[in-house]
Design a protein around this motif. Structure first.
Motif, PDB file in Angstrom:
ATOM      1  N   LYS A 133       0.818  -1.224   0.000  1.00 25.33           N
ATOM      2  CA  LYS A 133       0.000   0.000   0.000  1.00 25.33           C
ATOM      3  C   LYS A 133       0.848   1.269   0.000  1.00 25.33           C
ATOM      4  CE  LYS A 133      -2.415  -0.721   3.684  1.00 25.33           C
ATOM      5  NZ  LYS A 133      -1.961  -2.036   4.188  1.00 25.33           N
ATOM      6  N   THR A 136      -1.438   6.239   7.092  1.00 28.20           N
ATOM      7  CA  THR A 136      -1.970   6.295   8.466  1.00 28.20           C
ATOM      8  C   THR A 136      -1.320   5.244   9.375  1.00 28.20           C
ATOM      9  OG1 THR A 136      -3.828   4.825   7.998  1.00 28.20           O
ATOM     10  CG2 THR A 136      -4.197   7.195   7.702  1.00 28.20           C
ATOM     11  N   ARG A 141       2.118   3.507  14.268  1.00 32.52           N
ATOM     12  CA  ARG A 141       3.477   3.076  14.594  1.00 32.52           C
ATOM     13  C   ARG A 141       4.145   4.061  15.557  1.00 32.52           C
ATOM     14  NH1 ARG A 141       6.147  -0.551  11.068  1.00 32.52           N
ATOM     15  NH2 ARG A 141       4.619  -1.616   9.764  1.00 32.52           N
ATOM     16  N   ALA A 183       2.512  -1.185  17.132  1.00 32.65           N
ATOM     17  CA  ALA A 183       1.476  -0.458  16.388  1.00 32.65           C
ATOM     18  C   ALA A 183       0.206  -1.290  16.322  1.00 32.65           C
ATOM     19  CB  ALA A 183       1.970  -0.137  14.976  1.00 32.65           C
ATOM     20  N   SER A 184       0.379  -2.571  16.044  1.00 29.09           N
ATOM     21  CA  SER A 184      -0.779  -3.451  15.948  1.00 29.09           C
ATOM     22  C   SER A 184      -1.510  -3.494  17.296  1.00 29.09           C
ATOM     23  CB  SER A 184      -0.318  -4.851  15.533  1.00 29.09           C
ATOM     24  OG  SER A 184      -1.415  -5.657  15.264  1.00 29.09           O
ATOM     25  N   SER A 239      -3.259  -0.142  18.062  1.00 29.52           N
ATOM     26  CA  SER A 239      -4.341   0.134  17.108  1.00 29.52           C
ATOM     27  C   SER A 239      -5.614  -0.645  17.444  1.00 29.52           C
ATOM     28  CB  SER A 239      -3.894  -0.178  15.673  1.00 29.52           C
ATOM     29  OG  SER A 239      -3.825  -1.561  15.462  1.00 29.52           O
ATOM     30  N   GLY A 242      -4.477   2.670   4.822  1.00 25.63           N
ATOM     31  CA  GLY A 242      -4.561   2.150   6.183  1.00 25.63           C
ATOM     32  C   GLY A 242      -5.349   0.867   6.219  1.00 25.63           C
ATOM     33  N   ASP A 246      -8.797   1.024   7.861  1.00 23.79           N
ATOM     34  CA  ASP A 246     -10.207   1.372   8.072  1.00 23.79           C
ATOM     35  C   ASP A 246     -10.538   2.700   7.393  1.00 23.79           C
ATOM     36  OD1 ASP A 246      -8.599   2.977   9.640  1.00 23.79           O
ATOM     37  OD2 ASP A 246     -10.056   3.147  11.252  1.00 23.79           O
ATOM     38  N   ILE A 247      -9.796   3.043   6.358  1.00 26.27           N
ATOM     39  CA  ILE A 247     -10.003   4.367   5.760  1.00 26.27           C
ATOM     40  C   ILE A 247     -11.366   4.405   5.028  1.00 26.27           C
ATOM     41  CG2 ILE A 247      -9.001   6.177   4.301  1.00 26.27           C
ATOM     42  CD1 ILE A 247      -7.333   5.283   6.801  1.00 26.27           C
ATOM     43  N   ARG A 301       8.067  -8.388   1.994  1.00 24.82           N
ATOM     44  CA  ARG A 301       8.540  -7.697   3.204  1.00 24.82           C
ATOM     45  C   ARG A 301       9.914  -8.201   3.614  1.00 24.82           C
ATOM     46  NH1 ARG A 301       4.896  -4.671   7.414  1.00 24.82           N
ATOM     47  NH2 ARG A 301       4.719  -3.552   5.466  1.00 24.82           N
ATOM     48  N   ARG A 335      -0.402 -10.592  12.242  1.00 25.98           N
ATOM     49  CA  ARG A 335      -0.972  -9.244  12.115  1.00 25.98           C
ATOM     50  C   ARG A 335      -2.282  -9.276  11.331  1.00 25.98           C
ATOM     51  NH1 ARG A 335       1.563  -4.061  10.720  1.00 25.98           N
ATOM     52  NH2 ARG A 335       3.141  -5.021   9.424  1.00 25.98           N
ATOM     53  N   ASP A 341      -5.391  -7.817  13.122  1.00 24.80           N
ATOM     54  CA  ASP A 341      -6.009  -6.631  12.510  1.00 24.80           C
ATOM     55  C   ASP A 341      -7.457  -6.911  12.091  1.00 24.80           C
ATOM     56  OD1 ASP A 341      -3.609  -5.321  12.879  1.00 24.80           O
ATOM     57  OD2 ASP A 341      -2.993  -5.374  10.773  1.00 24.80           O
TER      58      ASP A 341
HETATM   59  O1   DC Z   1       0.269  -0.338   7.509  1.00 26.56           O
HETATM   60  P1   DC Z   1       1.227  -0.532   8.686  1.00 26.56           P
HETATM   61  O2   DC Z   1       1.872  -1.878   8.713  1.00 26.56           O
HETATM   62  O3   DC Z   1       2.226   0.568   8.785  1.00 26.56           O
HETATM   63  O4   DC Z   1       0.276  -0.430   9.998  1.00 26.56           O
HETATM   64  C1   DC Z   1       0.787  -0.597  11.296  1.00 26.56           C
HETATM   65  C2   DC Z   1      -0.315  -1.121  12.216  1.00 26.56           C
HETATM   66  O5   DC Z   1      -1.305  -0.119  12.432  1.00 26.56           O
HETATM   67  C3   DC Z   1      -1.054  -2.354  11.707  1.00 26.56           C
HETATM   68  O6   DC Z   1      -0.970  -3.408  12.639  1.00 26.56           O
HETATM   69  C4   DC Z   1      -2.486  -1.966  11.587  1.00 26.56           C
HETATM   70  C5   DC Z   1      -2.600  -0.636  12.241  1.00 26.56           C
HETATM   71  N1   DC Z   1      -3.363   0.318  11.441  1.00 26.56           N
HETATM   72  C6   DC Z   1      -4.682   0.479  11.741  1.00 26.56           C
HETATM   73  O7   DC Z   1      -5.195  -0.199  12.628  1.00 26.56           O
HETATM   74  N2   DC Z   1      -5.440   1.387  11.069  1.00 26.56           N
HETATM   75  C7   DC Z   1      -4.897   2.115  10.093  1.00 26.56           C
HETATM   76  N3   DC Z   1      -5.653   3.010   9.435  1.00 26.56           N
HETATM   77  C8   DC Z   1      -3.536   1.942   9.741  1.00 26.56           C
HETATM   78  C9   DC Z   1      -2.799   1.020  10.438  1.00 26.56           C
END
Ligand code: DC
Length: 224
Positions: free
Chosen positions: A14, A32, A37, A96-97, A100, A126, A128-129, A154, A177, A181
């Motif tokens: 993404k 996002t 993070r 971050a996970s 979030s 992201g 949930d955009i 990755r 994740r 997620d």
């Molecule tokens: O896309 P990323 O790997 O940089 O995201 C890091 C973490 O943030 C991932 O575990 C999911 C969460 N995240 C989220 O819950 N909502 C978003 N809009 C973006 C990321």
């Protein structure tokens, strides 16, 4: 203002794809995930458990996040420090996970994301955009690929940065994740009903960019 919402699982490409799309279309790219993070990184640095709301929530008001945009490139500042590289480390991904998944954290960050979309034409990526942050986005795309392919990408990316995780470790982290997620109660990762599904498992970077550009131009009526 035009807003393009791009959601999808970890490692679907993404961020790099959105960066390119934003360049082509002259929109602002908002990543996002970087915001979550930065919050996760802050909690790690303060030796807090990022999964524990009792430890995380009292510290939230101390977290000041600023996004800066130079030539379309997003830099992220955490209390004034540029943490754009530090947030890419594996421990920041896991943190971050965890943060979030906390509804209060999501609510805290929601307005900042919406306000960017009010001010600029954005491509925002992201989880949930299209479903929560910008439910009325002009265009929604759900970008995904098979977990094995996302882990392979990755792993290659990490190797080029000297991060020494094995492929199996990266695959396990990707699967965990994905699970976390998409199973959390607050704004789980899912495809918005009106999002176009783009599966990049068998597409390379350029092919994915081309497919998405074609879709966006067709929807916005922009010349190809
Ligand atoms: O896309 P990323 O790997 O940089 O995201 C890091 C973490 O943030 C991932 O575990 C999911 C969460 N995240 C989220 O819950 N909502 C978003 N809009 C973006 C990321």
């Amino acid at each position: 203002m035009i807003s393009i919402a791009i959601d999808g699982p970890a490692g679907a490409g993404k961020s790099s794809i959105c960066r390119r799309l934003a360049e082509e279309l002259h929109y602002l790219h908002v990543d996002t995930g970087a915001i979550y993070r930065a919050v996760g990184l802050y909690m790690l640095r303060r030796h807090k458990n990022p999964a524990d709301p009792a430890e995380v929530l009292p510290l939230l008001p101390q977290v000041k996040i600023d996004l800066q945009f130079a030539e379309g490139e997003q830099r992220i500042l955490l209390n004034g420090e540029d943490v754009s590289e530090a947030i890419r480390l594996p421990e920041a991904s896991a943190a971050a996970s965890a943060v979030s998944a906390l509804p209060e954290v999501r609510a805290y960050l929601l307005e900042q994301q919406r306000s960017l979309a009010r001010q600029y034409d954005v491509i925002m990526d992201g989880r949930d955009i299209g479903t929560v942050v910008l439910p009325h986005a002009t265009i929604k795309i759900y970008l995904t690929a098979a977990p094995e392919e996302r882990a392979r990408r990755r792993w290659l990316q990490q190797r080029s940065k000297g991060i020494g995780e094995s492929y199996e470790e990266v695959l396990a982290a990707v699967k965990k994740r994905d699970y976390d997620d998409s199973h959390r109660a607050a704004a789980p990762l899912c495809r918005a009903e009106d999002a176009w599904l783009c599966d990049s498992t068998h597409l390379d970077f350029e092919e994915t960019v081309a497919a998405m550009l074609a879709y966006i131009r067709q929807k916005t009526g922009a010349p190809v």
